[in-house]
Design a protein around this motif. Structure first.
Motif, PDB file in Angstrom:
ATOM      1  N   LYS A   1     -30.715   6.922  13.700  1.00 51.77           N
ATOM      2  CA  LYS A   1     -30.302   6.533  15.053  1.00 51.77           C
ATOM      3  C   LYS A   1     -29.049   7.286  15.487  1.00 51.77           C
ATOM      4  CE  LYS A   1     -30.263   3.655  18.669  1.00 51.77           C
ATOM      5  NZ  LYS A   1     -31.342   3.510  19.671  1.00 51.77           N
ATOM      6  N   PHE A   2     -28.125   7.461  14.554  1.00 50.78           N
ATOM      7  CA  PHE A   2     -26.859   8.133  14.841  1.00 50.78           C
ATOM      8  C   PHE A   2     -26.721   9.345  13.915  1.00 50.78           C
ATOM      9  CE2 PHE A   2     -25.941   3.550  15.658  1.00 50.78           C
ATOM     10  CZ  PHE A   2     -25.809   3.634  17.045  1.00 50.78           C
ATOM     11  N   PRO A   3     -27.393  10.440  14.205  1.00 54.97           N
ATOM     12  CA  PRO A   3     -27.414  11.599  13.297  1.00 54.97           C
ATOM     13  C   PRO A   3     -26.052  12.224  13.058  1.00 54.97           C
ATOM     14  CG  PRO A   3     -28.412  12.142  15.416  1.00 54.97           C
ATOM     15  CD  PRO A   3     -28.240  10.663  15.394  1.00 54.97           C
ATOM     16  N   ALA A   4     -25.079  11.945  13.896  1.00 56.17           N
ATOM     17  CA  ALA A   4     -23.742  12.503  13.676  1.00 56.17           C
ATOM     18  C   ALA A   4     -22.928  11.676  12.693  1.00 56.17           C
ATOM     19  CB  ALA A   4     -22.996  12.604  15.008  1.00 56.17           C
ATOM     20  N   MET A   5     -23.408  10.479  12.367  1.00 51.20           N
ATOM     21  CA  MET A   5     -22.689   9.595  11.449  1.00 51.20           C
ATOM     22  C   MET A   5     -22.840  10.052  10.000  1.00 51.20           C
ATOM     23  SD  MET A   5     -23.002   5.546  12.333  1.00 51.20           S
ATOM     24  CE  MET A   5     -22.139   4.772  13.683  1.00 51.20           C
ATOM     25  N   LYS A   6     -21.799   9.865   9.240  1.00 47.21           N
ATOM     26  CA  LYS A   6     -21.825  10.038   7.786  1.00 47.21           C
ATOM     27  C   LYS A   6     -21.733   8.629   7.216  1.00 47.21           C
ATOM     28  CE  LYS A   6     -19.282  12.447   4.102  1.00 47.21           C
ATOM     29  NZ  LYS A   6     -18.066  13.256   3.844  1.00 47.21           N
ATOM     30  N   ILE A   7     -22.833   8.118   6.690  1.00 46.18           N
ATOM     31  CA  ILE A   7     -22.936   6.722   6.284  1.00 46.18           C
ATOM     32  C   ILE A   7     -22.357   6.510   4.886  1.00 46.18           C
ATOM     33  CG2 ILE A   7     -24.501   4.771   6.003  1.00 46.18           C
ATOM     34  CD1 ILE A   7     -24.475   6.037   8.831  1.00 46.18           C
ATOM     35  N   GLY A   8     -21.504   5.500   4.754  1.00 45.46           N
ATOM     36  CA  GLY A   8     -20.946   5.133   3.459  1.00 45.46           C
ATOM     37  C   GLY A   8     -21.271   3.684   3.126  1.00 45.46           C
ATOM     38  N   LEU A   9     -22.190   3.464   2.202  1.00 48.57           N
ATOM     39  CA  LEU A   9     -22.573   2.113   1.784  1.00 48.57           C
ATOM     40  C   LEU A   9     -21.661   1.648   0.656  1.00 48.57           C
ATOM     41  CD1 LEU A   9     -26.445   2.710   1.632  1.00 48.57           C
ATOM     42  CD2 LEU A   9     -25.136   1.735   3.533  1.00 48.57           C
ATOM     43  N   ILE A  10     -21.179   0.409   0.759  1.00 50.27           N
ATOM     44  CA  ILE A  10     -20.286  -0.148  -0.256  1.00 50.27           C
ATOM     45  C   ILE A  10     -21.000  -1.320  -0.923  1.00 50.27           C
ATOM     46  CG2 ILE A  10     -17.945  -0.972  -0.731  1.00 50.27           C
ATOM     47  CD1 ILE A  10     -17.210  -0.077   2.135  1.00 50.27           C
ATOM     48  N   PRO A  11     -21.749  -1.092  -2.005  1.00 46.13           N
ATOM     49  CA  PRO A  11     -22.495  -2.168  -2.656  1.00 46.13           C
ATOM     50  C   PRO A  11     -21.578  -3.109  -3.437  1.00 46.13           C
ATOM     51  CG  PRO A  11     -22.772  -0.107  -3.858  1.00 46.13           C
ATOM     52  CD  PRO A  11     -21.996   0.227  -2.623  1.00 46.13           C
ATOM     53  N   CYS A  12     -21.661  -4.406  -3.116  1.00 48.67           N
ATOM     54  CA  CYS A  12     -20.800  -5.399  -3.771  1.00 48.67           C
ATOM     55  C   CYS A  12     -21.533  -6.698  -4.087  1.00 48.67           C
ATOM     56  CB  CYS A  12     -19.597  -5.725  -2.882  1.00 48.67           C
ATOM     57  SG  CYS A  12     -18.491  -4.345  -2.530  1.00 48.67           S
ATOM     58  N   ALA A  13     -22.843  -6.754  -3.865  1.00 51.09           N
ATOM     59  CA  ALA A  13     -23.589  -7.983  -4.119  1.00 51.09           C
ATOM     60  C   ALA A  13     -23.671  -8.274  -5.616  1.00 51.09           C
ATOM     61  CB  ALA A  13     -24.991  -7.881  -3.524  1.00 51.09           C
ATOM     62  N   VAL A  14     -23.757  -9.566  -5.942  1.00 49.29           N
ATOM     63  CA  VAL A  14     -23.836  -9.995  -7.346  1.00 49.29           C
ATOM     64  C   VAL A  14     -24.924 -11.054  -7.468  1.00 49.29           C
ATOM     65  CG1 VAL A  14     -22.616 -10.994  -9.310  1.00 49.29           C
ATOM     66  CG2 VAL A  14     -21.373  -9.554  -7.670  1.00 49.29           C
TER      67      VAL A  14
END
Length: 260
Positions: A94-107
């Protein structure tokens, strides 16, 4: 070339190089992934889940940014496909200019009570809330948190827990501790296939939906049509990916340009 010209070139290189490096490391659009096992993911990893995208990254347990591929979480040995990666891919499209950073923290296996400051989860020997805040603050050195994704409740449905109050307090704490009073929070319903406890699940989702009117920038995504992986508890891979896409669709509605 004279001595003066050489000296000027060296001085310009000295002062401009650090600025370029800082810029290249500080442009992530960050998304914090919180909750229990269905956020962490328990779906079977397939080929499509291991294909890397040049614009979608995840923060490892060791606090390194890598191109995201499942499993992106690391809470338990049986971790697998969750909604995080498909969410990141959908946002990237959707936003091709974005650099996506996922922060996984689920337990996996955590109750809402395990998401209090200082709370210790014995099974995984972690401090879910404290660990998430530390990881998020570290990630903020590289970008801006655009939204928080939350999927939890399997451990609390049908129990004498004031979940509505707990979620309200959790959202407030997160916004304070992350230094962003307006960061959107998007939560997922529990799946209807948990019909062995149908009444508690229906009530849980109804209460969760009601919070949309009481908490600013709090949104809920539907669990309709999800399928379990054989245990009536965890989403299969396709359902986990669909959940990520629904998170993304809701995020797009927050703000069609900036996601805020």
């Amino acid at each position: 070339m004279c001595f003066y010209q050489t000296a000027m070139i060296l001085l310009m290189a000295l002062f401009t190089f650090p600025q370029v490096a800082e810029s290249s490391e500080s442009d992530y659009s960050l998304f914090l992934l919180l909750g229990q096992s269905n956020m962490a993911g328990r779906g079977v990893v397939e080929d499509q889940d291991t294909r890397e995208d040049d614009r979608v990254f995840s923060l490892t347990k060791e606090l390194a940014w890598v191109k995201a591929k499942d499993p992106i979480h690391f809470d338990k040995a049986n971790v697998g496909v969750g909604p995080g990666l498909s969410f990141g891919r959908a946002v990237s499209m959707k936003f091709p200019a974005m650099k996506i950073g996922l922060i996984p923290c689920a337990v996996g296996g955590t109750s809402i009570g395990d998401w209090h400051p200082g709370a210790f989860h014995k099974q995984t020997k972690t401090y879910p809330y404290d660990d998430a805040i530390k990881r998020a603050l570290y990630a903020k050195k590289s970008g801006v948190i655009k939204a928080i994704l939350w999927h939890q409740g399997e451990s609390d449905r049908g129990k004498s827990v004031d979940y509505s109050t707990e979620i309200s307090q959790l959202v407030s704490r997160l916004r304070i501790d992350l230094g962003d009073p307006s960061v959107p929070v998007i939560a997922g319903e529990l799946a209807s296939f948990m019909n062995w406890q149908e009444a508690p699940t229906v009530k849980f989702n109804k209460d969760l939906r009601a919070l949309e009117a009481g908490i600013d920038k709090f949104y809920v995504v539907s669990s309709d049509g999800f399928v379990h992986g054989g245990d009536r508890l965890h989403y299969d891979s396709a359902s986990a990916r669909l959940l990520g896409q629904r998170f993304a669709e809701k995020f797009f509605l927050v703000d069609p340009i900036q996601g805020r």
